[in-house]
Design a protein around this motif. Structure first.
Motif, PDB file in Angstrom:
ATOM      1  N   ILE A 244     -14.270 -36.922  -9.831  1.00  6.84           N
ATOM      2  CA  ILE A 244     -12.873 -36.859  -9.375  1.00  6.84           C
ATOM      3  C   ILE A 244     -12.877 -36.660  -7.866  1.00  6.84           C
ATOM      4  O   ILE A 244     -13.464 -35.691  -7.375  1.00  6.84           O
ATOM      5  N   ASP A 245     -12.235 -37.564  -7.122  1.00  5.20           N
ATOM      6  CA  ASP A 245     -12.308 -37.457  -5.663  1.00  5.20           C
ATOM      7  C   ASP A 245     -11.423 -36.323  -5.152  1.00  5.20           C
ATOM      8  O   ASP A 245     -10.505 -35.850  -5.842  1.00  5.20           O
ATOM      9  N   VAL A 246     -11.709 -35.909  -3.924  1.00  8.17           N
ATOM     10  CA  VAL A 246     -11.067 -34.726  -3.358  1.00  8.17           C
ATOM     11  C   VAL A 246      -9.560 -34.906  -3.224  1.00  8.17           C
ATOM     12  O   VAL A 246      -8.789 -33.956  -3.437  1.00  8.17           O
ATOM     13  N   GLN A 247      -9.105 -36.116  -2.897  1.00 12.00           N
ATOM     14  CA  GLN A 247      -7.672 -36.344  -2.737  1.00 12.00           C
ATOM     15  C   GLN A 247      -6.945 -36.145  -4.058  1.00 12.00           C
ATOM     16  O   GLN A 247      -5.849 -35.561  -4.107  1.00 12.00           O
ATOM     17  N   LYS A 248      -7.556 -36.598  -5.137  1.00 13.59           N
ATOM     18  CA  LYS A 248      -6.932 -36.446  -6.449  1.00 13.59           C
ATOM     19  C   LYS A 248      -6.889 -34.975  -6.864  1.00 13.59           C
ATOM     20  O   LYS A 248      -5.895 -34.511  -7.437  1.00 13.59           O
ATOM     21  N   ILE A 249      -7.958 -34.229  -6.540  1.00 12.14           N
ATOM     22  CA  ILE A 249      -7.970 -32.788  -6.833  1.00 12.14           C
ATOM     23  C   ILE A 249      -6.824 -32.099  -6.090  1.00 12.14           C
ATOM     24  O   ILE A 249      -6.099 -31.272  -6.639  1.00 12.14           O
ATOM     25  N   LYS A 250      -6.661 -32.450  -4.823  1.00 10.26           N
ATOM     26  CA  LYS A 250      -5.573 -31.854  -4.028  1.00 10.26           C
ATOM     27  C   LYS A 250      -4.213 -32.161  -4.654  1.00 10.26           C
ATOM     28  O   LYS A 250      -3.361 -31.283  -4.806  1.00 10.26           O
ATOM     29  N   GLU A 251      -4.009 -33.439  -4.999  1.00  5.28           N
ATOM     30  CA  GLU A 251      -2.716 -33.852  -5.565  1.00  5.28           C
ATOM     31  C   GLU A 251      -2.404 -33.089  -6.855  1.00  5.28           C
ATOM     32  O   GLU A 251      -1.270 -32.640  -7.070  1.00  5.28           O
ATOM     33  N   LYS A 252      -3.421 -32.928  -7.708  1.00  3.96           N
ATOM     34  CA  LYS A 252      -3.200 -32.277  -8.998  1.00  3.96           C
ATOM     35  C   LYS A 252      -3.063 -30.765  -8.868  1.00  3.96           C
ATOM     36  O   LYS A 252      -2.388 -30.119  -9.669  1.00  3.96           O
ATOM     37  N   ALA A 253      -3.718 -30.184  -7.848  1.00  4.66           N
ATOM     38  CA  ALA A 253      -3.764 -28.723  -7.756  1.00  4.66           C
ATOM     39  C   ALA A 253      -2.617 -28.107  -6.971  1.00  4.66           C
ATOM     40  O   ALA A 253      -2.241 -26.959  -7.209  1.00  4.66           O
ATOM     41  N   MET A 254      -2.040 -28.853  -6.011  1.00  5.99           N
ATOM     42  CA  MET A 254      -1.075 -28.267  -5.082  1.00  5.99           C
ATOM     43  C   MET A 254       0.133 -27.634  -5.782  1.00  5.99           C
ATOM     44  O   MET A 254       0.685 -26.638  -5.303  1.00  5.99           O
ATOM     45  N   ASP A 255       0.554 -28.194  -6.914  1.00  3.57           N
ATOM     46  CA  ASP A 255       1.711 -27.643  -7.636  1.00  3.57           C
ATOM     47  C   ASP A 255       1.420 -26.275  -8.239  1.00  3.57           C
ATOM     48  O   ASP A 255       2.353 -25.548  -8.615  1.00  3.57           O
ATOM     49  N   PHE A 256       0.139 -25.920  -8.329  1.00  2.00           N
ATOM     50  CA  PHE A 256      -0.235 -24.678  -9.007  1.00  2.00           C
ATOM     51  C   PHE A 256      -0.706 -23.589  -8.035  1.00  2.00           C
ATOM     52  O   PHE A 256      -1.032 -22.483  -8.446  1.00  2.00           O
ATOM     53  N   ILE A 257      -0.752 -23.924  -6.757  1.00  2.00           N
ATOM     54  CA  ILE A 257      -1.255 -22.986  -5.747  1.00  2.00           C
ATOM     55  C   ILE A 257      -0.097 -22.496  -4.884  1.00  2.00           C
ATOM     56  O   ILE A 257       0.741 -23.302  -4.437  1.00  2.00           O
TER      57      ILE A 257
END
Length: 341
Positions: free
Chosen positions: A47-60
Motif C-alpha cells: 500500500i503506497d504512502v499516499q493511500k495510507i495518508k488518504e485512508k488515515a487522515m479521517d481517524f487522526i
C-alpha cells in the motif's frame, strides 16, 4: 513461535503501526475496518504512502496530523530496507518503529524543533544501518569523528562501491547488496552532514553488543548450530551452508562467531575454514584473533599455515601481534613459516 510475514506484509504492517501511533484506540480499530472492507491487504502490491495518508487522515486528530505526515513520509522512505532485514518478524518491526519514535522525541527534547535542528530522515537511516550491521554503524561514527568540511572516508567508500573497477579491501564490508541499498536510500550524501547529534542519540548502540538472536533466520540459526558442534570433516558442508546464506544472514553469523573466536571458544580448524573461504570477513576474524589470550600450540600450526597461504600479509601481521603479547613462542612462529620449504 510467530510465522514469518512476507516483505510486503512487513512494509504494510510498519505503515499501520505509524497510524496506530497517532490514533486513539477506537479510531485505529475503525481505520482497520475500513482497510479490510476496501480489501487493500489482498493486493499483491505494498500500500503506497499516499493511500495510507488518504485512508488515515479521517481517524487522526488535527493536533497529530502534521507529526503523522512527517513520520509516515520518513518511514515510507526506509520501509523496504527494514522489511528486507527483519525477515518477516512483526515483533522486530514494532521494536524498530518504537526505537525511531523514542529517538525522535529525544531529539526534540535535546535539540528543539527548529528547522535544521535534526533531520529525522537521517536519524531513521542511521537506525537502519545499526540494524543491518552494528560494526559498520560503529565505523561510521569513527569516520564522523574526523569530519572536517566533509566525511572524507564515507565519500571514499561511496566512490569505491559506485566504481566497478575500484576494489578496496577497506570498504569490502560496505560492498554487499543490503548495505549498497542502504547507501543509495535517501538522504544519500551523508558525507556532507556532521552526524554528532545523531550518534549522541544512538550512543548506547555504539557499544559492542550481542546479536539479537530473534532477528536471525532459521538458516542462520542452523549454520550456528552446526558450527557449535562441527567436526573437521564437516567443515566443507558448513562452508557451503554459509555461502548459501544471503548477505545479511552471513554478516550476522560472523557477528556471533567473531566474539567467540576472541574468547578462544572456536577451534582453529573452524577459524581456518572461515578465514580461507570468506575473504570479506578476514579483517573481522583477524581483529578477533588479535585479542586471543590462549597460548598458540603446535596443534594449531597446520590451520594457521593454511590461513597464511590464503593471506600472507594479514596473518604475518597477526603473528607479530601474538609474539608481542607473548602467546606465540618463536619456535612455533618458525614452524608456521616453514610452509613451502
Amino acid at each position: 513461535y510467530i510465522p514469518e510475514l512476507s516483505s510486503k506484509d512487513i512494509e504494510n504492517y510498519l505503515m499501520f503501526l505509524v497510524v496506530q501511533e497517532y490514533c486513539p484506540k477506537e479510531q485505529f480499530e475503525a481505520f482497520l475496518e475500513k482497510i479490510k472492507k476496501e480489501k487493500l491487504l489482498i493486493s499483491d502490491d505494498v500500500i503506497d504512502v499516499q493511500k495510507i495518508k488518504e485512508k488515515a487522515m479521517d481517524f487522526i486528530g488535527d493536533e497529530n496530523k502534521r507529526k503523522f505526515e512527517e513520520t509516515v513520509d520518513v518511514i515510507a522512505g526506509i520501509k523496504a530496507i527494514v522489511a528486507g532485514n527483519l525477515k518477516g518478524n512483526p515483533r522486530q518491526t514494532k521494536r524498530f518503529l518504537n526505537t525511531y519514535i523514542t529517538k525522535k522525541k529525544l531529539a526534540e527534547l535535546y535539540f528543539g524543533t527548529d528547522e535544521g535542528a535534526l533531520d529525522t530522515r537521517v536519524l531513521a537511516k542511521l537506525l537502519v544501518l545499526q540494524k543491518l550491521d552494528n560494526d559498520l554503524f560503529i565505523q561510521l561514527n569513527e569516520w564522523n569523528k574526523r569530519f572536517t568540511t566533509e566525511n572524507e572516508e564515507f565519500k571514499a567508500m561511496l566512490e569505491c562501491i559506485e566504481s566497478p573497477d575500484n576494489e578496496n579491501e577497506k570498504f569490502k564490508a560496505w560492498n554487499i547488496p543490503s548495505i549498497i541499498k542502504w547507501v543509495e536510500s535517501e538522504p544519500k550524501h551523508l558525507e556532507k552532514i556532521r552526524l554528532d547529534r545523531y550518534f549522541y542519540l544512538t550512543r548506547e548502540s555504539l557499544k559492542k553488543a550481542d546479536v539479537d538472536i530473534s532477528t536471525l533466520s532459521a538458516a542462520a540459526k542452523d549454520v550456528l548450530e552446526h558450527i557449535g558442534r562441527a567436526a573437521r570433516g564437516l567443515m566443507p558442508q558448513i562452508v557451503e551452508k554459509i555461502a548459501a546464506l544471503n548477505a545479511v544472514d552471513q554478516s550476522k553469523v560472523f557477528e556471533v562467531v567473531t566474539p567467540k573466536i576472541k574468547k578462544g571458544e572456536i577451534e582453529f580448524y573452524i577459524i581456518r575454514s572461515l578465514f580461507v573461504n570468506f575473504e570479506a570477513y578476514r579483517d573481522k576474524i583477524c581483529n578477533a584473533l588479535e585479542g586471543y589470550s590462549k597460548k598458540i600450540t603446535l596443534r594449531s600450526v597446520p590451520a594457521i599455515r593454511e590461513m597464511r597461504a590464503a593471506d600472507l600479509k594479514k596473518v604475518d601481521d597477526l603473528l607479530a601481534t601474538w609474539e608481542k603479547s607473548g602467546i606465540l613462542e618463536k619456535k612455533i612462529m618458525e614452524e608456521i613459516k616453514k610452509e613451502g620449504k
